[in-house]
Write a protein that holds these residues in place. Structure first.
Motif, PDB file in Angstrom:
ATOM      1  N   ALA A 246      93.676  95.939  15.660  1.00 21.36           N
ATOM      2  CA  ALA A 246      94.877  95.186  15.638  1.00 21.36           C
ATOM      3  C   ALA A 246      94.578  93.632  15.632  1.00 21.36           C
ATOM      4  CB  ALA A 246      95.593  95.126  17.020  1.00 21.36           C
ATOM      5  N   TYR A 247      95.775  92.946  14.553  1.00 20.93           N
ATOM      6  CA  TYR A 247      95.361  91.807  14.337  1.00 20.93           C
ATOM      7  C   TYR A 247      96.731  91.083  14.155  1.00 20.93           C
ATOM      8  CZ  TYR A 247      94.725  87.469  11.576  1.00 20.93           C
ATOM      9  OH  TYR A 247      94.567  85.797  11.224  1.00 20.93           O
ATOM     10  N   GLU A 248      97.158  90.306  15.545  1.00 26.42           N
ATOM     11  CA  GLU A 248      98.383  89.821  16.005  1.00 26.42           C
ATOM     12  C   GLU A 248      98.226  88.444  16.744  1.00 26.42           C
ATOM     13  OE1 GLU A 248     101.096  93.246  17.503  1.00 26.42           O
ATOM     14  OE2 GLU A 248      99.119  93.617  18.285  1.00 26.42           O
ATOM     15  N   ASP A 249      99.200  87.537  16.148  1.00 26.24           N
ATOM     16  CA  ASP A 249      99.458  86.148  16.903  1.00 26.24           C
ATOM     17  C   ASP A 249      97.970  85.596  16.699  1.00 26.24           C
ATOM     18  OD1 ASP A 249     102.060  86.480  17.603  1.00 26.24           O
ATOM     19  OD2 ASP A 249     101.506  87.727  19.475  1.00 26.24           O
ATOM     20  N   GLY A 250      97.207  85.831  15.779  1.00 31.06           N
ATOM     21  CA  GLY A 250      96.051  85.195  15.668  1.00 31.06           C
ATOM     22  C   GLY A 250      94.766  85.511  16.048  1.00 31.06           C
ATOM     23  N   ARG A 251      95.274  86.630  16.926  1.00 31.54           N
ATOM     24  CA  ARG A 251      94.098  87.464  17.590  1.00 31.54           C
ATOM     25  C   ARG A 251      93.641  88.675  16.944  1.00 31.54           C
ATOM     26  NH1 ARG A 251      92.091  85.152  22.957  1.00 31.54           N
ATOM     27  NH2 ARG A 251      93.718  83.957  23.679  1.00 31.54           N
ATOM     28  N   LEU A 252      92.143  88.884  16.975  1.00 35.53           N
ATOM     29  CA  LEU A 252      91.629  90.166  16.204  1.00 35.53           C
ATOM     30  C   LEU A 252      90.874  90.781  17.133  1.00 35.53           C
ATOM     31  CD1 LEU A 252      90.992  91.549  13.622  1.00 35.53           C
ATOM     32  CD2 LEU A 252      89.089  89.739  13.214  1.00 35.53           C
ATOM     33  N   VAL A 253      91.118  91.937  17.425  1.00 37.27           N
ATOM     34  CA  VAL A 253      90.474  93.119  18.366  1.00 37.27           C
ATOM     35  C   VAL A 253      90.302  94.275  17.840  1.00 37.27           C
ATOM     36  CG1 VAL A 253      91.343  91.753  20.424  1.00 37.27           C
ATOM     37  CG2 VAL A 253      92.782  93.843  19.257  1.00 37.27           C
ATOM     38  N   GLY A 254      89.238  95.001  18.139  1.00 37.48           N
ATOM     39  CA  GLY A 254      88.937  96.254  17.630  1.00 37.48           C
ATOM     40  C   GLY A 254      87.726  96.836  18.775  1.00 37.48           C
ATOM     41  N   TYR A 255      87.201  97.842  18.052  1.00 35.42           N
ATOM     42  CA  TYR A 255      86.089  98.410  19.279  1.00 35.42           C
ATOM     43  C   TYR A 255      84.745  98.584  18.316  1.00 35.42           C
ATOM     44  CZ  TYR A 255      87.283 102.512  16.281  1.00 35.42           C
ATOM     45  OH  TYR A 255      87.398 103.429  15.332  1.00 35.42           O
ATOM     46  N   ARG A 256      83.881  98.989  19.178  1.00 35.95           N
ATOM     47  CA  ARG A 256      82.711  99.593  18.574  1.00 35.95           C
ATOM     48  C   ARG A 256      81.761 100.646  19.496  1.00 35.95           C
ATOM     49  NH1 ARG A 256      79.253  94.110  20.446  1.00 35.95           N
ATOM     50  NH2 ARG A 256      78.664  94.388  22.396  1.00 35.95           N
TER      51      ARG A 256
ATOM     52  N   GLN B 116      82.782  85.649  14.903  1.00 34.83           N
ATOM     53  CA  GLN B 116      81.978  85.500  15.894  1.00 34.83           C
ATOM     54  C   GLN B 116      82.772  86.450  17.165  1.00 34.83           C
ATOM     55  OE1 GLN B 116      82.119  81.218  16.397  1.00 34.83           O
ATOM     56  NE2 GLN B 116      79.897  81.236  15.813  1.00 34.83           N
ATOM     57  N   VAL B 117      81.900  86.987  17.985  1.00 38.26           N
ATOM     58  CA  VAL B 117      82.223  87.868  19.180  1.00 38.26           C
ATOM     59  C   VAL B 117      82.740  87.050  20.317  1.00 38.26           C
ATOM     60  CG1 VAL B 117      81.755  89.424  20.852  1.00 38.26           C
ATOM     61  CG2 VAL B 117      81.132  90.043  18.388  1.00 38.26           C
ATOM     62  N   LEU B 118      84.081  86.976  20.777  1.00 39.86           N
ATOM     63  CA  LEU B 118      84.424  86.122  21.692  1.00 39.86           C
ATOM     64  C   LEU B 118      84.254  86.786  23.084  1.00 39.86           C
ATOM     65  CD1 LEU B 118      87.863  84.797  20.371  1.00 39.86           C
ATOM     66  CD2 LEU B 118      85.489  83.682  20.305  1.00 39.86           C
ATOM     67  N   ARG B 119      84.428  88.237  23.050  1.00 37.81           N
ATOM     68  CA  ARG B 119      84.160  88.923  24.579  1.00 37.81           C
ATOM     69  C   ARG B 119      84.289  90.490  24.166  1.00 37.81           C
ATOM     70  NH1 ARG B 119      90.246  89.339  27.099  1.00 37.81           N
ATOM     71  NH2 ARG B 119      91.750  89.028  25.223  1.00 37.81           N
ATOM     72  N   THR B 120      83.715  91.018  25.146  1.00 33.60           N
ATOM     73  CA  THR B 120      83.770  92.718  25.199  1.00 33.60           C
ATOM     74  C   THR B 120      84.160  93.084  26.413  1.00 33.60           C
ATOM     75  OG1 THR B 120      81.292  92.605  25.960  1.00 33.60           O
ATOM     76  CG2 THR B 120      81.729  92.774  23.303  1.00 33.60           C
ATOM     77  N   ILE B 121      84.613  94.519  26.436  1.00 35.06           N
ATOM     78  CA  ILE B 121      85.355  94.821  27.584  1.00 35.06           C
ATOM     79  C   ILE B 121      84.769  96.180  27.419  1.00 35.06           C
ATOM     80  CG2 ILE B 121      87.503  95.441  28.610  1.00 35.06           C
ATOM     81  CD1 ILE B 121      88.666  93.001  27.212  1.00 35.06           C
ATOM     82  N   PRO B 122      84.304  96.825  28.412  1.00 31.70           N
ATOM     83  CA  PRO B 122      83.752  98.392  28.354  1.00 31.70           C
ATOM     84  C   PRO B 122      84.991  99.306  28.612  1.00 31.70           C
ATOM     85  CG  PRO B 122      83.265  97.347  30.617  1.00 31.70           C
ATOM     86  CD  PRO B 122      83.853  96.116  29.729  1.00 31.70           C
ATOM     87  N   ASP B 123      84.630 100.397  27.997  1.00 31.34           N
ATOM     88  CA  ASP B 123      85.666 101.621  28.127  1.00 31.34           C
ATOM     89  C   ASP B 123      86.986 101.558  27.565  1.00 31.34           C
ATOM     90  OD1 ASP B 123      86.920 103.862  28.922  1.00 31.34           O
ATOM     91  OD2 ASP B 123      87.213 103.234  31.096  1.00 31.34           O
ATOM     92  N   GLY B 124      87.330 101.245  26.482  1.00 30.08           N
ATOM     93  CA  GLY B 124      88.414 101.120  25.808  1.00 30.08           C
ATOM     94  C   GLY B 124      88.548 101.103  24.377  1.00 30.08           C
ATOM     95  N   VAL B 125      89.829 101.317  23.841  1.00 33.63           N
ATOM     96  CA  VAL B 125      90.185 101.089  22.449  1.00 33.63           C
ATOM     97  C   VAL B 125      91.262 100.379  22.384  1.00 33.63           C
ATOM     98  CG1 VAL B 125      90.781 102.081  20.176  1.00 33.63           C
ATOM     99  CG2 VAL B 125      88.811 103.098  21.291  1.00 33.63           C
ATOM    100  N   PRO B 126      91.402  99.162  21.853  1.00 33.80           N
ATOM    101  CA  PRO B 126      92.573  98.368  21.858  1.00 33.80           C
ATOM    102  C   PRO B 126      93.643  98.635  20.831  1.00 33.80           C
ATOM    103  CG  PRO B 126      90.952  97.007  20.685  1.00 33.80           C
ATOM    104  CD  PRO B 126      90.239  98.490  21.251  1.00 33.80           C
ATOM    105  N   THR B 127      94.953  98.826  21.309  1.00 31.53           N
ATOM    106  CA  THR B 127      96.067  99.103  20.212  1.00 31.53           C
ATOM    107  C   THR B 127      97.001  97.897  20.081  1.00 31.53           C
ATOM    108  OG1 THR B 127      97.332  99.808  22.261  1.00 31.53           O
ATOM    109  CG2 THR B 127      96.005 101.588  20.940  1.00 31.53           C
ATOM    110  N   GLY B 128      96.552  96.779  20.756  1.00 31.80           N
ATOM    111  CA  GLY B 128      97.574  95.648  20.462  1.00 31.80           C
ATOM    112  C   GLY B 128      97.189  94.580  21.255  1.00 31.80           C
ATOM    113  N   VAL B 129      97.675  93.243  20.926  1.00 33.67           N
ATOM    114  CA  VAL B 129      96.938  91.874  21.687  1.00 33.67           C
ATOM    115  C   VAL B 129      97.951  90.826  21.337  1.00 33.67           C
ATOM    116  CG1 VAL B 129      95.918  91.133  19.627  1.00 33.67           C
ATOM    117  CG2 VAL B 129      95.176  90.399  21.714  1.00 33.67           C
ATOM    118  N   ASN B 130      98.227  89.930  22.157  1.00 33.91           N
ATOM    119  CA  ASN B 130      99.147  88.908  22.093  1.00 33.91           C
ATOM    120  C   ASN B 130      98.322  87.501  22.035  1.00 33.91           C
ATOM    121  OD1 ASN B 130      98.823  88.072  24.857  1.00 33.91           O
ATOM    122  ND2 ASN B 130     100.699  88.662  25.426  1.00 33.91           N
TER     123      ASN B 130
END
Length: 271
Positions: free
Chosen positions: A207-217, A233-247
């Protein structure tokens, strides 16, 4: 904007930090009513300003609707199209809507709707075109495929400044377009308005929304959520998930992939 965020808005998800998700997972429901004479309202996109688009059922077909601060208004059917169903899919803060028409005769076309008038967005040959996102200027991104369920999907951009044209990004799906007309593709390619591009590393965008870019690896569950800045550049990682939206505040909506705190199968993470 995208469906998952539209549904979050429509349902009024109570966003909580990951550590508190299990204890405080809750929903606050705000109904989006169907207009009189219609039923089965479904939200498909929103602009974050009290504007939500979707569809409602009428006898044997679906019609487009826009809710302004919860008040529904049915969109007119595209002129000269006969019987069929209308599907608004994205709306910007200025009330410009993008969607698609599916005729009972099998005809399909994508459209941009503004000031009470429809503008047809050209198909890629005989392929079906489906808008997915729109920026403030009215530039629309979406995908095109030979038929519904077909394997190959091409990402398209319909620039508002050149009606009747499109930019074909090749085999990919769009993840979003911003106000500078930057497009993020499912392959990890980020395309600037001038046509230059670069490749995202360390994962694939969701997802790329509101200037934020998230995904998964990751190659298998559990995946890891990744957020990048627009330099890659990677800003943060969060275990156990796949993102579908960001604000814009960095709250991520996603799906757990292997245990962890849950609300059904979904969760929200915040900084």
């Amino acid at each position: 904007m995208k469906l998952i965020t539209a549904l979050t808005l429509a349902l009024g998800l109570l966003v909580v930090p990951q550590t508190a998700a299990a204890a405080t997972c809750a929903w606050r429901v705000s109904e989006l009513p169907a207009p009189a004479g219609y039923s089965h309202a479904t939200a498909t996109g929103h602009a974050g300003t009290g504007l939500v688009v979707g569809t409602v059922w009428k006898t044997d077909h679906r019609e487009g609707v826009v809710w302004r601060s919860g008040v529904p208004q049915v969109l007119p059917q595209p002129p000269g199209r006969g019987a069929g169903s209308n599907y608004p899919l994205a709306v910007n803060p200025n009330g410009v809507i993008a969607g698609r028409w599916q005729g009972s005769d099998g005809a399909h076309f994508a459209w941009r709707y503004q000031n009470g008038a429809y503008q047809a967005l050209p198909n890629r040959g005989t392929w079906v075109s489906v808008p997915t996102d729109i920026n403030r200027a009215g530039d629309v991104v979406g995908f095109s495929r030979l038929f519904f369920g077909g394997a190959q999907v091409n990402a398209l951009l319909w620039p508002v400044a050149t009606p009747g044209s499109y930019v074909d990004f090749g085999e990919a799906a769009p993840r979003g377009v911003d106000d500078s007309r930057r497009v993020v593709l499912s392959t990890g390619r980020v395309v600037n308005a001038d046509g230059t591009s670069w490749q995202l590393q360390g994962g694939l965008p969701s997802a790329y929304e509101d200037g934020r870019l998230v995904g998964y690896r990751g190659t298998a569950s559990p995946y890891t959520i990744v957020e990048w800045n627009l330099s890659g550049q990677v800003l943060r990682t969060i275990p156990d998930g796949v993102p579908t939206g960001v604000n814009a505040s960095g709250v991520i909506v996603g799906v757990h992939t292997n245990g962890g705190p849950r609300c059904g199968a979904t969760a929200a993470w915040s900084t």
